[in-house]
Design an enzyme around this catalytic site. Sequence first.
Site, PDB file in Angstrom:
ATOM      1  CD  GLU A  80       4.742  -0.777   8.186  1.00 16.45           C
ATOM      2  OE1 GLU A  80       5.671  -0.530   7.464  1.00 16.45           O
ATOM      3  OE2 GLU A  80       3.682  -0.503   7.982  1.00 16.45           O
ATOM      4  CB  ILE A 106      -0.884  -0.190   1.145  1.00 19.88           C
ATOM      5  CG1 ILE A 106      -2.054   0.633   0.765  1.00 19.88           C
ATOM      6  CG2 ILE A 106      -0.430   0.451   2.652  1.00 19.88           C
ATOM      7  CD1 ILE A 106      -3.176   0.245  -0.199  1.00 19.88           C
ATOM      8  CG  HIS A 131       9.117  -6.247   0.967  1.00 18.89           C
ATOM      9  ND1 HIS A 131       8.251  -5.193   1.004  1.00 18.89           N
ATOM     10  CD2 HIS A 131       9.409  -6.371   2.179  1.00 18.89           C
ATOM     11  CE1 HIS A 131       8.119  -4.928   2.420  1.00 18.89           C
ATOM     12  NE2 HIS A 131       8.968  -5.512   3.289  1.00 18.89           N
ATOM     13  CG  HIS A 171       5.932  -9.238   4.703  1.00 12.09           C
ATOM     14  ND1 HIS A 171       5.771  -9.175   6.050  1.00 12.09           N
ATOM     15  CD2 HIS A 171       6.356  -7.867   4.516  1.00 12.09           C
ATOM     16  CE1 HIS A 171       6.246  -8.146   6.686  1.00 12.09           C
ATOM     17  NE2 HIS A 171       6.805  -7.530   5.463  1.00 12.09           N
TER      18      HIS A 171
HETATM   19  P1  5GP Z   1       8.308  -4.557   6.817  1.00  9.60           P
HETATM   20  O1  5GP Z   1       7.419  -5.149   7.909  1.00  9.60           O
HETATM   21  O2  5GP Z   1       8.646  -5.515   5.899  1.00  9.60           O
HETATM   22  O3  5GP Z   1       9.263  -3.490   7.362  1.00  9.60           O
HETATM   23  O4  5GP Z   1       7.209  -3.547   5.913  1.00  9.60           O
HETATM   24  C1  5GP Z   1       5.683  -3.988   5.782  1.00  9.60           C
HETATM   25  C2  5GP Z   1       5.295  -3.545   4.426  1.00  9.60           C
HETATM   26  O5  5GP Z   1       3.874  -3.594   4.530  1.00  9.60           O
HETATM   27  C3  5GP Z   1       5.576  -2.171   4.250  1.00  9.60           C
HETATM   28  O6  5GP Z   1       6.180  -1.910   2.958  1.00  9.60           O
HETATM   29  C4  5GP Z   1       4.100  -1.404   4.300  1.00  9.60           C
HETATM   30  O7  5GP Z   1       3.781  -0.288   3.401  1.00  9.60           O
HETATM   31  C5  5GP Z   1       3.276  -2.616   4.069  1.00  9.60           C
HETATM   32  N1  5GP Z   1       2.014  -2.432   4.597  1.00  9.60           N
HETATM   33  C6  5GP Z   1       1.445  -2.126   5.923  1.00  9.60           C
HETATM   34  N2  5GP Z   1       0.349  -2.233   6.213  1.00  9.60           N
HETATM   35  C7  5GP Z   1      -0.251  -2.579   5.028  1.00  9.60           C
HETATM   36  C8  5GP Z   1      -1.829  -2.821   4.453  1.00  9.60           C
HETATM   37  O8  5GP Z   1      -2.403  -2.634   5.297  1.00  9.60           O
HETATM   38  N3  5GP Z   1      -1.816  -3.088   3.166  1.00  9.60           N
HETATM   39  C9  5GP Z   1      -0.734  -3.309   2.439  1.00  9.60           C
HETATM   40  N4  5GP Z   1      -1.198  -3.841   1.264  1.00  9.60           N
HETATM   41  N5  5GP Z   1       0.343  -3.094   2.679  1.00  9.60           N
HETATM   42  C10 5GP Z   1       0.854  -2.756   3.949  1.00  9.60           C
END
Ligand code: 5GP
Length: 129
Positions: A87, A29, A94, A92
Amino acid sequence: MSIFTKIITGEIPSYKVAEDDNFIAFLDINPNAKGHTLVVPKKEENKIFDLSKEDYSALMDFSFRVAKALEKSVICKRIGMSVIGLEVPHVHVHLVPTNIMTDMQFTHKVKLTKDEFVGLAESISSNFE
Ligand code: 5GP
């Protein structure tokens, strides 16, 4: 329950690009670049290296297929891959269509319209095999 589990159950919406019994892929998102996609196991686990070898390999196989669909859908030099999870504590991968190194920096963001998200998701899912 993680925000990604809420996406998996349909409690919150997403721009979905691929799904099977064990995995889902949807557009990030807050993307680094057009087509930035997240590949997520439906079984909620925090850290990728806590997965069984079997589940890890299956996640990589599904990510491979999503990356192939991305290559067909988005003009880019290559698909970058990264795993962080600071986060959202739900595994997941990327997948980021990349042209310059900053596309892989998670402080480098692009703004997309709803129509752009919808168009990208349609194109990627139509190329998913
Ligand atoms: P990380 O946990 O790898 O640091 O990043 C989490 C990723 O999930 C981020 O790039 C963020 O933009 C994405 N993200 C967080 N919340 C949501 C959501 O509700 N929907 C979507 N589609 N992506 C999300």
